[in-house]
Design a protein around this motif. Structure first.
Motif, short mmCIF file in Angstrom:
data_model
loop_
_atom_site.label_atom_id
_atom_site.label_comp_id
_atom_site.label_asym_id
_atom_site.label_seq_id
_atom_site.Cartn_x
_atom_site.Cartn_y
_atom_site.Cartn_z
N GLY A 157 -17.17 -15.95 44.68
CA GLY A 157 -15.80 -16.46 44.75
C GLY A 157 -15.74 -17.96 44.63
O GLY A 157 -14.85 -18.52 43.95
N VAL A 158 -16.66 -18.65 45.27
CA VAL A 158 -16.69 -20.11 45.18
C VAL A 158 -16.98 -20.55 43.76
O VAL A 158 -16.38 -21.51 43.22
CB VAL A 158 -17.73 -20.68 46.17
N ALA A 159 -17.93 -19.86 43.10
CA ALA A 159 -18.26 -20.22 41.72
C ALA A 159 -17.06 -20.04 40.80
O ALA A 159 -16.81 -20.86 39.90
CB ALA A 159 -19.43 -19.39 41.23
N LEU A 160 -16.29 -18.97 41.02
CA LEU A 160 -15.09 -18.77 40.21
C LEU A 160 -14.06 -19.86 40.47
O LEU A 160 -13.35 -20.32 39.56
CB LEU A 160 -14.49 -17.38 40.50
N HIS A 161 -13.95 -20.27 41.73
CA HIS A 161 -12.95 -21.27 42.09
C HIS A 161 -13.30 -22.65 41.51
O HIS A 161 -12.42 -23.39 41.05
CB HIS A 161 -12.82 -21.35 43.60
N LEU A 162 -14.59 -22.99 41.53
CA LEU A 162 -15.01 -24.32 41.09
C LEU A 162 -15.33 -24.38 39.60
O LEU A 162 -15.33 -25.47 39.02
CB LEU A 162 -16.23 -24.78 41.89
N GLY A 163 -15.63 -23.22 39.01
CA GLY A 163 -16.06 -23.25 37.62
C GLY A 163 -14.94 -22.93 36.65
O GLY A 163 -15.00 -21.94 35.92
N ALA A 164 -13.92 -23.76 36.67
CA ALA A 164 -12.79 -23.52 35.77
C ALA A 164 -13.19 -23.70 34.31
O ALA A 164 -12.58 -23.10 33.41
CB ALA A 164 -11.64 -24.45 36.13
N ASP A 165 -14.18 -24.53 34.05
CA ASP A 165 -14.57 -24.79 32.67
C ASP A 165 -15.73 -23.91 32.21
O ASP A 165 -16.33 -24.17 31.17
CB ASP A 165 -14.96 -26.25 32.52
N LEU A 166 -16.05 -22.88 32.98
CA LEU A 166 -17.14 -21.98 32.59
C LEU A 166 -16.69 -21.10 31.44
O LEU A 166 -15.49 -20.83 31.26
CB LEU A 166 -17.56 -21.10 33.78
N PRO A 167 -17.64 -20.63 30.62
CA PRO A 167 -17.29 -19.71 29.54
C PRO A 167 -16.65 -18.43 30.09
O PRO A 167 -16.89 -18.03 31.23
CB PRO A 167 -18.63 -19.42 28.86
N ASP A 168 -15.83 -17.81 29.25
CA ASP A 168 -15.12 -16.60 29.70
C ASP A 168 -16.08 -15.49 30.10
O ASP A 168 -15.85 -14.76 31.07
CB ASP A 168 -14.19 -16.12 28.59
N GLN A 169 -17.17 -15.34 29.36
CA GLN A 169 -18.13 -14.29 29.68
C GLN A 169 -18.77 -14.53 31.05
O GLN A 169 -18.98 -13.60 31.82
CB GLN A 169 -19.20 -14.20 28.60
N THR A 170 -19.06 -15.81 31.34
CA THR A 170 -19.63 -16.13 32.65
C THR A 170 -18.63 -15.85 33.76
O THR A 170 -18.97 -15.30 34.82
CB THR A 170 -20.07 -17.60 32.69
N ARG A 171 -17.36 -16.24 33.55
CA ARG A 171 -16.36 -15.97 34.57
C ARG A 171 -16.15 -14.47 34.79
O ARG A 171 -15.96 -14.01 35.92
CB ARG A 171 -15.03 -16.65 34.17
N ASP A 172 -16.19 -13.72 33.68
CA ASP A 172 -16.05 -12.27 33.83
C ASP A 172 -17.21 -11.68 34.63
O ASP A 172 -17.03 -10.79 35.47
CB ASP A 172 -15.99 -11.61 32.45
#
Length: 431
Positions: A236-251
């Motif tokens: 959850g923290v990674a999703l919150h802080l990683g707004a610029d992450l690739p879509d595949q990584t966020r998924d």
């Protein structure tokens, strides 16, 4: 063909159990039958004393060799019939203790009225009295023993076969009835003590099992639940802080977060069941969420697709017709099979087929390479030669008397097929 039963054969165990019950019902009667029939016949044909007709008055069955002489007693068909009938009804003493007691009392009194009694003609009545006493019919036993004490020693005097009533015969009959009841009571007390010790051991085993379940729940909570909570939190923290992450990584992170959250809910449900003692749920409630079943297969397939696995799902039949332990085990088998594809063959395509019939549920999870290579064709190398996944799936199938097969396919994939009968009631819920 050798048909000798083995120790592991359930049919042979059932046969031995039936044999032991049959011996207990009939085999224990044989010594009593021999004593009553053969012993009474021999005692009736023996000439007792130094001379015929010189013995004292009274029932002949109370006299000894030093008491005088007694003529042999001729046993007619009716007397022999009473002797045999008294032991013939004894095998049914467990099912109908009072009826057997009354029948043996009637045959014993009938024998004493037909001929002058001599020998162990009360053997069957003794067994019937003891059996009824152990079954709790004490007033019936007392009334039957009292009637026997009144009739048996007085039959000869009342019917004119003896001139006077012999008090020693009355005392002997009272002693016989008293000893029979006293010994029966001692056996009853001992049996109750043995049963009480068994109950205490069973209760101690149950308490130890409950303590072990609580210990396992505590260990699981301290290790697995803690780790899963950290995974969920960090995703959850990674999703919150990683707004610029690739879509595949966020998924992938979202899939980790959701999967860990669902695993935590299921784990808390299992921990609540483990903490339950004697059917009482834990204070937090064991059923936090419905137990996983076939209705959650679609969510499982969606998570596998989000992880990058090409999975197709085909369901034929009404899912609501499957419930209880069959529903749970069917879902777990599909879950384990799909998980194995995700772990060991992420580049494969998987097909999940569920066919629900009126009596059985057929599950098939088959994967195959998206682009088969020449080396894969005809390969029989298993995807996961080690681990407990297949063992666990087979145990789940066996738990509901189902079957499971798993093995490689000719195109380089893997196939798991299970057939589970639809169980009407859940054994775990019925406890």
């Amino acid at each position: 063909m050798d048909t000798t039963p083995t120790l592991a054969d359930p049919a042979s165990d059932d046969t031995r159990w039936v044999g032991r019950r049959r011996f207990a019902r009939v085999g224990r009667v044989l010594p009593v039958a021999f004593l009553q029939i053969v012993g009474t016949l021999l005692a009736s044909r023996v000439l007792v004393g130094p001379g015929v007709g010189t013995g004292p008055a009274g029932p002949p069955w109370t006299r000894h060799a030093f008491s005088g002489a007694v003529d042999p007693v001729h046993l007619g068909p009716l007397a022999i019939g009473f002797l045999v009938a008294g032991v013939v009804v004894l095998p049914w003493r467990w099912r109908w203790p009072r009826s057997v007691l009354l029948l043996t009392l009637a045959t014993t009194i009938g024998y004493a009225l037909v001929v002058s009694p001599r020998g162990p003609f009360v053997a069957a009545l003794t067994m019937a009295l003891a059996n009824a006493w152990l079954r709790g019919h004490r007033w019936w036993v007392l009334a039957s023993a009292a009637l026997a004490v009144v009739v048996l020693p007085t039959a000869d005097a009342v019917l004119g076969r003896s001139s006077v009533l012999d008090l020693s015969a009355v005392l002997l009959c009272i002693a016989w009835a008293t000893v029979t009841i006293a010994v029966s009571e001692l056996v009853r007390v001992r049996l109750e003590r043995v049963a009480e010790r068994r109950r205490q051991r069973a209760e101690a085993d149950r308490r130890r099992a409950a303590d072990e379940r609580v210990r396992i729940a505590r260990e699981l909570h301290d290790s697995v639940a803690h780790s899963m909570s950290l995974i969920n939190l960090q995703a959850g923290v990674a999703l919150h802080l990683g707004a610029d992450l690739p879509d595949q990584t966020r998924d992938s992170l979202a899939n980790i977060r959701d999967s860990s959250r669902e695993a935590l809910v299921e784990l808390r449900t299992i921990l609540g069941v483990l903490r339950s003692v004697d059917g009482a749920p834990d204070r937090e409630g064991a059923e936090r969420a419905p137990t996983a079943g076939l209705d959650r297969v679609a969510d499982l397939v969606e998570r596998a697709r989000a992880a990058g696995v090409d999975v197709t799902l085909a369901v034929d039949g009404d899912r609501s017709a499957v419930h209880g332990i069959t529903d749970r085990n069917a879902f777990r088998i599909v879950q384990e099979s799909v998980t194995n594809v995700m772990k060991h063959a992420p580049g494969h395509r998987a097909d999940v087929t569920i066919s629900i019939g009126p009596d059985v549920v057929d599950l098939v999870v088959a994967d195959r390479p998206s682009q088969p290579r020449v080396a894969d064709v005809g390969s029989t190398e298993p995807l996961a030669p080690t681990g407990n996944g297949i063992i666990g799936m087979r145990e789940r199938a066996n738990a509901v008397d189902g079957t499971l097969s798993a093995g490689p396919t000719t195109d380089g994939g893997w196939r798991v097929a299970a057939r589970l009968p639809v169980v009407g009631t859940d054994p775990e819920d019925a406890r």
